[in-house]
Enzyme design. Sequence first.
Site, short mmCIF file in Angstrom:
data_model
loop_
_atom_site.label_atom_id
_atom_site.label_comp_id
_atom_site.label_asym_id
_atom_site.label_seq_id
_atom_site.Cartn_x
_atom_site.Cartn_y
_atom_site.Cartn_z
N ARG A 97 44.71 43.12 43.52
CA ARG A 97 43.94 42.33 42.55
C ARG A 97 44.33 40.85 42.58
O ARG A 97 44.43 40.19 41.56
CB ARG A 97 44.10 42.89 41.13
CG ARG A 97 43.37 44.21 40.92
CD ARG A 97 43.54 44.70 39.51
NE ARG A 97 44.95 44.95 39.22
CZ ARG A 97 45.48 45.01 38.01
NH1 ARG A 97 44.71 44.84 36.96
NH2 ARG A 97 46.76 45.24 37.84
N GLU A 98 44.57 40.35 43.78
CA GLU A 98 45.02 38.96 43.91
C GLU A 98 43.99 37.98 43.32
O GLU A 98 44.36 37.00 42.68
CB GLU A 98 45.23 38.60 45.39
CG GLU A 98 46.34 39.38 46.09
CD GLU A 98 45.86 40.70 46.71
OE1 GLU A 98 44.82 41.26 46.25
OE2 GLU A 98 46.50 41.19 47.64
N TRP A 151 32.11 56.54 34.79
CA TRP A 151 33.13 55.58 35.19
C TRP A 151 34.28 56.22 35.95
O TRP A 151 35.34 55.64 36.10
CB TRP A 151 33.62 54.79 33.97
CG TRP A 151 32.56 53.88 33.45
CD1 TRP A 151 31.33 53.65 33.99
CD2 TRP A 151 32.61 53.07 32.26
NE1 TRP A 151 30.62 52.75 33.23
CE2 TRP A 151 31.39 52.38 32.16
CE3 TRP A 151 33.59 52.86 31.28
CZ2 TRP A 151 31.11 51.50 31.12
CZ3 TRP A 151 33.31 51.99 30.24
CH2 TRP A 151 32.08 51.31 30.16
N GLU A 173 24.89 46.22 22.10
CA GLU A 173 24.92 44.83 22.54
C GLU A 173 23.52 44.24 22.34
O GLU A 173 22.55 44.82 22.79
CB GLU A 173 25.30 44.79 24.02
CG GLU A 173 25.47 43.41 24.60
CD GLU A 173 24.18 42.75 25.02
OE1 GLU A 173 23.16 43.44 25.14
OE2 GLU A 173 24.19 41.53 25.20
N HIS A 224 32.00 38.75 25.44
CA HIS A 224 32.35 38.57 26.85
C HIS A 224 32.66 37.12 27.19
O HIS A 224 32.94 36.79 28.33
CB HIS A 224 31.23 39.11 27.74
CG HIS A 224 30.92 40.54 27.43
ND1 HIS A 224 30.00 40.91 26.49
CD2 HIS A 224 31.47 41.69 27.88
CE1 HIS A 224 29.97 42.23 26.39
NE2 HIS A 224 30.85 42.72 27.23
#
Length: 765
Positions: free
Chosen positions: A15-16, A568, A672, A701
């Site tokens: 996850r750089e 998911w 939402e 968000h």
Amino acid sequence: MIIHNLGYPRIGSQRELKKACESYWAGKITLDELQAVARAIRLQHWELQQQKGIDRIPCNDFSYYDQVLDTSLMVGAIPARYAPLQEKKIHETDLLFAMARGYQRDGDDITAMEMTKWFDTNYHYIVPEFAANQSFHFFSRKVIDQFLEAKKDNYAAKPVILGPVSFLLLGKEKSAGFHRLSLIGKLLPVYMDVLAQLIKAGADMVQLDEPCLSLDLDETALQIFSDTYAQLHAAFPRLHIFLASYFECYGKNLPVVLSLPVQTLHLDLVRCPSQLDDILATSVADTSLRLSLGIVDGRNIWKNNYERSLQQIQKAVSTLGEERIAIAPSCSLLHVPCDLDNETSISPEIKNWMAFAKQKLQELKDLRDIMNGNTALLDTNKAAIHSRATSPLIHREEVKSRIAAFTAADARRKSAFPVRQHIQQEQFKLPLFPTTTIGSFPQTDDIRQLRARLKKGELTTVQYEAAIEKATIEVIRWQEEIGLDVLVHGEFERNDMVEYFGEQLQGFLFTKNGWVQSYGSRCVKPPVIFGDVSRPADMTVRWSSFAQAHTGKLMKGMLTGPVTILQWSFVRDDQPRSVTANQIAWAIRDEVVALEQAGIKVIQIDEPAIREGLPLRKENHAAYLEWAVQAFRISASGVKDETQIHTHMCYSEFNDIIEHIAAMDADVITIETSRSQMELLDAFADFKYPNEIGPGVYDIHSPRQPSAEEMITLLEKAAVTLPVRNLWVNPDCGLKTRKWPETKAALANMVRAAEVMRTRAASAK
Ligand code: GLN
Ligand code: ZN
């Protein structure tokens, strides 16, 4: 036979990119440093693909945030509200981040663009915005830069660009009186410009992604596809256009697709294996069209079944000849984690059934090697496939028999909603416009570090739990202070809303580094459902009852629903999704009942993913909705009428499925709506949605802080549309990704907005 790839995960195996972006946003590193990280990731991935023998390596699949947003920048579709930033000449990357995340700095206060799900995945894209007087121009040169970057290092790169028709279709008209497809005449010259410059830079092939070809399209849209590709071909007759769509069959669009003057057509043979036969049955052999067979699953982590793939390959090769066939993943590998080699704790038996992005590249190479006579590779694969098909780790009799005993009453609350609503109102005595939040509160570094230290053994479980208890009590006190009505415990004990449950359920396994991009820098680590699902013990009762014991107010229990857990996760491909959803539903139902028994009176079962699970083609909707709604109802129907069941959904276009949302029969739904200015509510109003509803009044968000006034405006809109006594007031999603200062300010404003609404309602009487 060529092997190629459609796109590689951009986030980095550790996850750089996520870490670098977040450091940059926090002002901890410079833009140069961020760019250096990005460049290193690209080079590393090109090198890897080169090593795996990939003939055509994608470039421009990298993005700092999202490839659709990149395309908006490429064609200069930058909404007018960002003009002040352009005048300030902020860097293109900062503009991109401002469009994605909003911009509140140095006197500017600009909202973010809308975000929505990418087809039926859990990846989100930033929705292009179009005005009636929209103009386009070649603005961001990223695609050229990245092609040149690859070329400089001698990679045979294939630029990947979202095609013009899908780009328009995926966007949204921000003013009335026109259809976005009518903009094609203005947009196409910009694409021509881009392609001309790519060719000048040395590109001989370009991958145009037109995933909208997997959707139901009308005549007009199909005609625009035909005209657009005819024009592109006429302008660049020697450019190899590689047209890719994925996630579904071309279906009714196939005749038009086959008539497009492109050199290669990509087929997703994982989602739609039958379409190879359909195509080979046409006169395709008499044309010069090449086919790219998407045979390695870009959406799941199971090992490819070589025997099955080889049958497809051989069929295609025998009709068209090897030189006209390429093999590839079914779609971009963006949707799978980077590298299974980084997983050290999965049992070797199960690991041998799996493949991540890097291994999938190897699978392509293996398949070609087998075609060239390496039969040992085929035997090894057959052994792995056989081991999975027969493993006792997968099948559990008690799970299967419980599901077999299902009766209709299992999926029905005791009484109908009006009866329950009355009982609950009498019991809870909540004010009009009751306020609540969606569940999570900011997962600060402190909280995350607790978990990391627990994992490393630096904290004992007792120390860890004491720290989580402290955070939970603090957040309860704070919610009481600002005057929220229905509290939450904050979910500090949870890493992720699906992982947390999967870790406690049987039939799931977890990876250490199996990260997949969800939106922007946000990644998720989907569990792998490999076997029959069951719930050996309580999962959330400890934390919910702890929290309820610390407040006199209602404390909402918080669960993730069966469809979302399914959606998911990486799911089994050896049984229908509906069966797995059912197994999870029964496990969640047991947890709901356990919470009720522990004295929790309000229980939220989150189903943010129910809409994204909707099949892309209408003809498949009904079947999906039937089992998805039933799974939710099974999970929610074990409790008494007194117990109030909430559900929550994000970013949903509900218009087409509103009756099914109603059929879920949750007592309260929070959704939402804020980014779209309550537009979504029309569906609920037109349908006369019967149950209670909390339309999100601010967008979580973005770090932008909404004022009470703007929330009041939204609530006023909601109050004209829906019965006031059914309305709740809440943010549009969980707050875990936010920071505390903005959260506190926003929620205090939200409570104030609710108070104003109550006063207005009282004086209107
Ligand atoms: N309860 C979850 C949370 O608040 C819901 C998150 C979601 O909808 N994605 O984080
Ligand atoms: Zn949400």
